[in-house]
Design a protein around this motif. Structure first.
Motif, PDB file in Angstrom:
ATOM      1  N   ALA A  22       0.835  -1.205   0.000  1.00  0.00           N
ATOM      2  CA  ALA A  22       0.000   0.000   0.000  1.00  0.00           C
ATOM      3  C   ALA A  22       0.870   1.255   0.000  1.00  0.00           C
ATOM      4  CB  ALA A  22      -0.938  -0.006   1.205  1.00  0.00           C
ATOM      5  N   CYS A  23       1.934   1.243   0.777  1.00  0.00           N
ATOM      6  CA  CYS A  23       2.858   2.391   0.805  1.00  0.00           C
ATOM      7  C   CYS A  23       3.555   2.550  -0.536  1.00  0.00           C
ATOM      8  CB  CYS A  23       3.886   2.220   1.916  1.00  0.00           C
ATOM      9  SG  CYS A  23       3.213   2.369   3.573  1.00  0.00           S
ATOM     10  N   THR A  25       2.520   1.651  -3.471  1.00  0.00           N
ATOM     11  CA  THR A  25       1.545   2.155  -4.435  1.00  0.00           C
ATOM     12  C   THR A  25       1.299   3.643  -4.213  1.00  0.00           C
ATOM     13  OG1 THR A  25       0.500  -0.021  -4.559  1.00  0.00           O
ATOM     14  CG2 THR A  25      -0.793   1.849  -5.313  1.00  0.00           C
ATOM     15  N   ALA A  26       1.150   4.052  -2.975  1.00  0.00           N
ATOM     16  CA  ALA A  26       0.902   5.468  -2.672  1.00  0.00           C
ATOM     17  C   ALA A  26       2.084   6.343  -3.080  1.00  0.00           C
ATOM     18  CB  ALA A  26       0.604   5.643  -1.185  1.00  0.00           C
ATOM     19  N   PHE A  27       3.302   5.896  -2.785  1.00  0.00           N
ATOM     20  CA  PHE A  27       4.489   6.655  -3.196  1.00  0.00           C
ATOM     21  C   PHE A  27       4.565   6.749  -4.717  1.00  0.00           C
ATOM     22  CE2 PHE A  27       6.438   5.744   1.075  1.00  0.00           C
ATOM     23  CZ  PHE A  27       6.672   7.068   1.416  1.00  0.00           C
ATOM     24  N   GLN A  29       2.088   6.633  -6.829  1.00  0.00           N
ATOM     25  CA  GLN A  29       1.038   7.547  -7.274  1.00  0.00           C
ATOM     26  C   GLN A  29       1.428   9.004  -7.066  1.00  0.00           C
ATOM     27  OE1 GLN A  29      -2.221   5.894  -5.012  1.00  0.00           O
ATOM     28  NE2 GLN A  29      -2.964   4.734  -6.757  1.00  0.00           N
ATOM     29  N   GLU A  30       2.309   9.257  -6.117  1.00  0.00           N
ATOM     30  CA  GLU A  30       2.780  10.619  -5.859  1.00  0.00           C
ATOM     31  C   GLU A  30       3.983  10.998  -6.722  1.00  0.00           C
ATOM     32  OE1 GLU A  30       1.523  13.117  -3.989  1.00  0.00           O
ATOM     33  OE2 GLU A  30      -0.199  11.826  -3.641  1.00  0.00           O
TER      34      GLU A  30
END
Length: 60
Positions: A22-23, A25-27, A29-30
Motif C-alpha cells: 500500500a505504501c 503504491t501510494a508513493f 502515485q505521488e
C-alpha cells in the motif's frame, strides 16, 4: 494530494504485500520512483504487476 515526491527514490522493504505494498503504491502515485523487496519471489512478482496497474499502466 501533492507531496512533491516527483523523481524522489523510495525503497520499501516488505513492499510486496500488506502495508508495504500500500505504501509503495501510494508513493508511486505521488510520482516517486519506488523499489521494493521481498523474501518471496512470487509475492514480489505479483506486486510488480499491482503497482503499475494502480497507476493505470498495463503490467509487462
Amino acid at each position: 494530494m501533492n507531496l512533491t515526491l516527483d523523481g524522489k527514490r523510495v525503497l520499501i522493504t516488505g513492499g510486496s504485500k500488506g502495508i508495504g505494498l500500500a505504501c509503495a503504491t501510494a508513493f508511486a502515485q505521488e510520482g516517486a520512483r519506488v523499489a521494493i523487496c521481498s523474501r518471496n519471489q512470487a509475492n514480489l512478482d505479483a506486486a510488480l504487476h499491482t503497482i503499475p496497474a494502480a497507476l493505470g499502466f498495463a503490467p509487462t
